[in-house]
Design a protein around this motif. Structure first.
Motif, PDB file in Angstrom:
ATOM      1  N   LEU A 258      10.670  20.319  17.905  1.00  0.00           N
ATOM      2  CA  LEU A 258       9.676  19.300  18.247  1.00  0.00           C
ATOM      3  C   LEU A 258      10.132  18.552  19.495  1.00  0.00           C
ATOM      4  O   LEU A 258       9.352  18.286  20.411  1.00  0.00           O
ATOM      5  CB  LEU A 258       9.494  18.326  17.076  1.00  0.00           C
ATOM      6  CG  LEU A 258       8.763  18.895  15.860  1.00  0.00           C
ATOM      7  CD1 LEU A 258       8.822  17.917  14.684  1.00  0.00           C
ATOM      8  CD2 LEU A 258       7.303  19.200  16.199  1.00  0.00           C
ATOM      9  N   ASP A 259      11.432  18.254  19.555  1.00  0.00           N
ATOM     10  CA  ASP A 259      11.986  17.536  20.697  1.00  0.00           C
ATOM     11  C   ASP A 259      11.902  18.380  21.972  1.00  0.00           C
ATOM     12  O   ASP A 259      11.570  17.875  23.047  1.00  0.00           O
ATOM     13  CB  ASP A 259      13.443  17.175  20.395  1.00  0.00           C
ATOM     14  CG  ASP A 259      14.070  16.381  21.534  1.00  0.00           C
ATOM     15  OD1 ASP A 259      13.676  15.205  21.714  1.00  0.00           O
ATOM     16  OD2 ASP A 259      14.924  16.939  22.247  1.00  0.00           O
ATOM     17  N   LEU A 260      12.169  19.677  21.840  1.00  0.00           N
ATOM     18  CA  LEU A 260      12.079  20.591  22.983  1.00  0.00           C
ATOM     19  C   LEU A 260      10.648  20.593  23.535  1.00  0.00           C
ATOM     20  O   LEU A 260      10.430  20.545  24.745  1.00  0.00           O
ATOM     21  CB  LEU A 260      12.460  21.998  22.504  1.00  0.00           C
ATOM     22  CG  LEU A 260      12.844  23.069  23.519  1.00  0.00           C
ATOM     23  CD1 LEU A 260      14.065  22.645  24.305  1.00  0.00           C
ATOM     24  CD2 LEU A 260      13.137  24.389  22.803  1.00  0.00           C
ATOM     25  N   GLY A 261       9.674  20.628  22.636  1.00  0.00           N
ATOM     26  CA  GLY A 261       8.277  20.592  23.056  1.00  0.00           C
ATOM     27  C   GLY A 261       7.936  19.300  23.768  1.00  0.00           C
ATOM     28  O   GLY A 261       7.219  19.294  24.773  1.00  0.00           O
ATOM     29  N   GLU A 262       8.487  18.178  23.267  1.00  0.00           N
ATOM     30  CA  GLU A 262       8.218  16.890  23.909  1.00  0.00           C
ATOM     31  C   GLU A 262       8.859  16.819  25.288  1.00  0.00           C
ATOM     32  O   GLU A 262       8.273  16.299  26.235  1.00  0.00           O
ATOM     33  CB  GLU A 262       8.750  15.749  23.034  1.00  0.00           C
ATOM     34  CG  GLU A 262       7.862  15.497  21.838  1.00  0.00           C
ATOM     35  CD  GLU A 262       8.537  14.609  20.794  1.00  0.00           C
ATOM     36  OE1 GLU A 262       9.524  13.928  21.141  1.00  0.00           O
ATOM     37  OE2 GLU A 262       8.071  14.633  19.649  1.00  0.00           O
ATOM     38  N   GLN A 263      10.077  17.360  25.377  1.00  0.00           N
ATOM     39  CA  GLN A 263      10.735  17.376  26.693  1.00  0.00           C
ATOM     40  C   GLN A 263       9.938  18.206  27.688  1.00  0.00           C
ATOM     41  O   GLN A 263       9.800  17.820  28.851  1.00  0.00           O
ATOM     42  CB  GLN A 263      12.139  17.964  26.572  1.00  0.00           C
ATOM     43  CG  GLN A 263      13.151  17.044  25.929  1.00  0.00           C
ATOM     44  CD  GLN A 263      14.508  17.726  25.893  1.00  0.00           C
ATOM     45  OE1 GLN A 263      15.010  18.188  26.919  1.00  0.00           O
ATOM     46  NE2 GLN A 263      15.089  17.834  24.716  1.00  0.00           N
ATOM     47  N   ALA A 264       9.418  19.359  27.224  1.00  0.00           N
ATOM     48  CA  ALA A 264       8.644  20.225  28.117  1.00  0.00           C
ATOM     49  C   ALA A 264       7.383  19.509  28.571  1.00  0.00           C
ATOM     50  O   ALA A 264       7.008  19.558  29.750  1.00  0.00           O
ATOM     51  CB  ALA A 264       8.289  21.531  27.409  1.00  0.00           C
ATOM     52  N   ALA A 265       6.723  18.800  27.639  1.00  0.00           N
ATOM     53  CA  ALA A 265       5.509  18.062  27.994  1.00  0.00           C
ATOM     54  C   ALA A 265       5.824  16.991  29.026  1.00  0.00           C
ATOM     55  O   ALA A 265       5.106  16.812  30.009  1.00  0.00           O
ATOM     56  CB  ALA A 265       4.898  17.433  26.741  1.00  0.00           C
ATOM     57  N   ARG A 266       6.963  16.284  28.810  1.00  0.00           N
ATOM     58  CA  ARG A 266       7.348  15.203  29.722  1.00  0.00           C
ATOM     59  C   ARG A 266       7.670  15.778  31.106  1.00  0.00           C
ATOM     60  O   ARG A 266       7.278  15.217  32.130  1.00  0.00           O
ATOM     61  CB  ARG A 266       8.560  14.469  29.142  1.00  0.00           C
ATOM     62  CG  ARG A 266       8.587  12.993  29.467  1.00  0.00           C
ATOM     63  CD  ARG A 266       9.644  12.282  28.656  1.00  0.00           C
ATOM     64  NE  ARG A 266       9.192  11.947  27.321  1.00  0.00           N
ATOM     65  CZ  ARG A 266       9.815  12.287  26.189  1.00  0.00           C
ATOM     66  NH1 ARG A 266      10.933  12.979  26.225  1.00  0.00           N
ATOM     67  NH2 ARG A 266       9.311  11.936  25.029  1.00  0.00           N
ATOM     68  N   ALA A 267       8.380  16.932  31.108  1.00  0.00           N
ATOM     69  CA  ALA A 267       8.733  17.573  32.388  1.00  0.00           C
ATOM     70  C   ALA A 267       7.475  18.002  33.135  1.00  0.00           C
ATOM     71  O   ALA A 267       7.450  18.026  34.365  1.00  0.00           O
ATOM     72  CB  ALA A 267       9.635  18.783  32.134  1.00  0.00           C
ATOM     73  N   ALA A 268       6.414  18.336  32.375  1.00  0.00           N
ATOM     74  CA  ALA A 268       5.157  18.758  33.004  1.00  0.00           C
ATOM     75  C   ALA A 268       4.288  17.549  33.362  1.00  0.00           C
ATOM     76  O   ALA A 268       3.129  17.712  33.753  1.00  0.00           O
ATOM     77  CB  ALA A 268       4.392  19.704  32.074  1.00  0.00           C
ATOM     78  N   GLY A 269       4.860  16.343  33.197  1.00  0.00           N
ATOM     79  CA  GLY A 269       4.132  15.145  33.597  1.00  0.00           C
ATOM     80  C   GLY A 269       3.094  14.687  32.590  1.00  0.00           C
ATOM     81  O   GLY A 269       2.242  13.856  32.900  1.00  0.00           O
ATOM     82  N   GLN A 270       3.168  15.243  31.348  1.00  0.00           N
ATOM     83  CA  GLN A 270       2.213  14.826  30.318  1.00  0.00           C
ATOM     84  C   GLN A 270       2.846  13.783  29.414  1.00  0.00           C
ATOM     85  O   GLN A 270       4.056  13.693  29.298  1.00  0.00           O
ATOM     86  CB  GLN A 270       1.795  16.035  29.452  1.00  0.00           C
ATOM     87  CG  GLN A 270       1.123  17.139  30.233  1.00  0.00           C
ATOM     88  CD  GLN A 270       1.275  18.493  29.544  1.00  0.00           C
ATOM     89  OE1 GLN A 270       1.704  18.568  28.400  1.00  0.00           O
ATOM     90  NE2 GLN A 270       0.953  19.551  30.260  1.00  0.00           N
TER      91      GLN A 270
END
Lengths: 218, 218
Positions: free
Chosen positions: B80-92
Motif C-alpha cells: 500500500l505504501d509503495l502504491g502511495e509513493q508511486a502516486a506521490r512521485a507521479a504528482g498525484q
C-alpha cells in the motif's frame, strides 16, 4: 498424438522395442505423468524432483532420465497429456485441435469458453496448473517455456478462428486477432489465477457479448 | 494516508508517543517495508520471515510484532505504501484515488492504463509483486486477502468511472461495470503476470479501443 498414444520421442532414437516393452513403457510413462502432477500439486515446483517423481511412480530415476532431460520437460508432457485426455473425455479428437466454425462466431466462442470454465474447475487440472503457473511467475525461463509450449498453441486456435471471422466479414478488418482474443481469454484467466471473482458460463457468455459488440451504445 | 504519513494503526492503541519516538518509529517503519519487499523479491514469500525482515531492517523482531500480527500484514502495508509513493512521485494526491473524469472516457482509460504499464515495468514494484502474486496463486487464503485489500480497491476505481460514463450515456446501460473493466484490465494483468506478450502504451490504447467499440463491424 494418435489414439495409440506412442511414447514421446526420446532424445536419441532407440532400437524399435519389443511389443511387451512398449506396453511396459506406456504404463511407466502414465505412472510418471501422474506422479509428476500429484507432486507438483502437493509440494510446489521447486520441491518437485526427478527422484521424487521416480519414487512415487515406482520406476528407477534412470527410466525418467532416459526419456526426459529435466523435471520441466516431464511436467510439460504431463500437461499436454492431461489436455489430450480431457479432449478425449469430451468426445473430441485431440489431434484435431481447432475451435469449431459453425459460422456463428459468438456461439462458437461461448461454447469453447464454457468448456474452458469446466476444465479450469476440474480438480485434476487445477492444483498442478496453479503450482506451475505460480512458478512461471517468478522463474522467467520456466514461465516462457510453458507459455510457448502450452499457452501459445491454445491462443493460436483463437487467432485462427478470429481470422476466419475476419474473412467472413464478421470481425473488423483492422482488428489484430492476437490482441482481440485477450478481451475474453484474459478475464477468464485472471479470475481463475487470482480468484478475483467466480467463474460461470453466464460470465464467459457476457465476456463474448461485450467483446464482440463493445461497451458503448451502438 | 495524509502527507504526514502517520504510522499504521497498531492492534491496540498505544499512549500518544513523544515526537522523537514518532520520528524513530517512522524510520523503523520505512526500513521494515523496504526489508520486507526486498526479501520477498529475493527468496519468495514462503521463506520470508518476520525474523529475516527484522534483521535486514536493523530492528528487533518485537518491534515488528508490536505493529503487525503476521508477515502477510507487513507486506500488505508495504505494498500500500509503495502504491502511495508511486502516486506521490507521479504528482498525484494518494488520498484522492480516482480515475480522472474529463468527460472523455477513452482518453481517461488510456491515460490510467499507460500509467499502469509504467508502474508494472518499474523494477521496485515488479519483483515483490510477482513473488506475492505467485504465492497468492497457490495459497488461497493469502491470495484472497491480497485481492480484497490491494486489487479490489483499484478495480473499484474503474467501476466508479464506468458508472459515471453510464450516467453520461457513454456506456450501454445494461453493461455490468465489474465485468466490463476486465476487458482492458485483465489482458494487461495476464501479459504482465505470465509474460505472454510485451506491454506498451500502444497495446493498452488498443485494448481500450476494442473494448469500447467492439470487434464486430459497426
Amino acid at each position: 498424438m494418435s489414439d495409440q498414444e506412442p511414447a514421446p520421442a526420446p532424445p536419441v532414437a532407440p532400437a524399435r522395442p519389443h511389443p511387451d516393452a512398449t506396453r511396459r513403457s506406456d504404463r511407466s510413462r502414465r505412472a510418471i505423468y501422474a506422479a509428476a502432477l500429484a507432486l507438483v500439486s502437493e509440494v510446489g515446483y521447486p520441491r518437485t524432483t526427478i527422484e521424487g517423481i521416480a519414487a512415487r511412480a515406482g520406476v528407477g530415476k534412470q527410466t525418467i532420465y532416459r526419456w526426459w532431460s529435466s523435471k520441466a520437460d516431464v511436467l510439460l508432457e504431463a500437461f499436454l497429456d492431461l489436455g489430450e485426455q480431457a479432449a478425449r473425455a469430451a468426445g473430441q479428437d485431440p489431434a484435431a485441435q481447432a475451435i469449431p466454425d459453425t459460422g456463428d462466431l459468438a456461439a462458437d466462442l461461448r461454447a469453447v469458453l464454457r468448456a474452458t470454465v469446466d476444465e479450469l474447475c476440474d480438480p485434476r487440472f487445477e492444483a498442478p496448473s496453479r503450482a506451475l503457473a505460480a512458478e512461471g511467475l517468478v522463474d522467467e525461463q520456466l514461465g516462457r517455456e510453458f507459455v510457448a509450449k502450452l499457452l501459445d498453441p491454445s491462443l493460436q486456435l483463437y487467432v485462427d478462428r478470429l481470422r476466419a471471422a475476419q474473412d467472413a466479414g464478421q470481425i473488423r478488418p483492422d482488428v489484430d486477432p492476437r490482441i482481440a482474443l485477450e478481451l475474453f481469454v484474459s478475464p477468464l484467466a485472471q479470475r481463475w489465477l487470482q480468484r478475483t471473482a467466480p467463474l460461470s458460463h453466464a460470465y464467459t457468455d457476457t465476456l463474448v457479448e461485450y467483446a464482440l459488440y463493445g461497451l458503448v451504445p451502438r
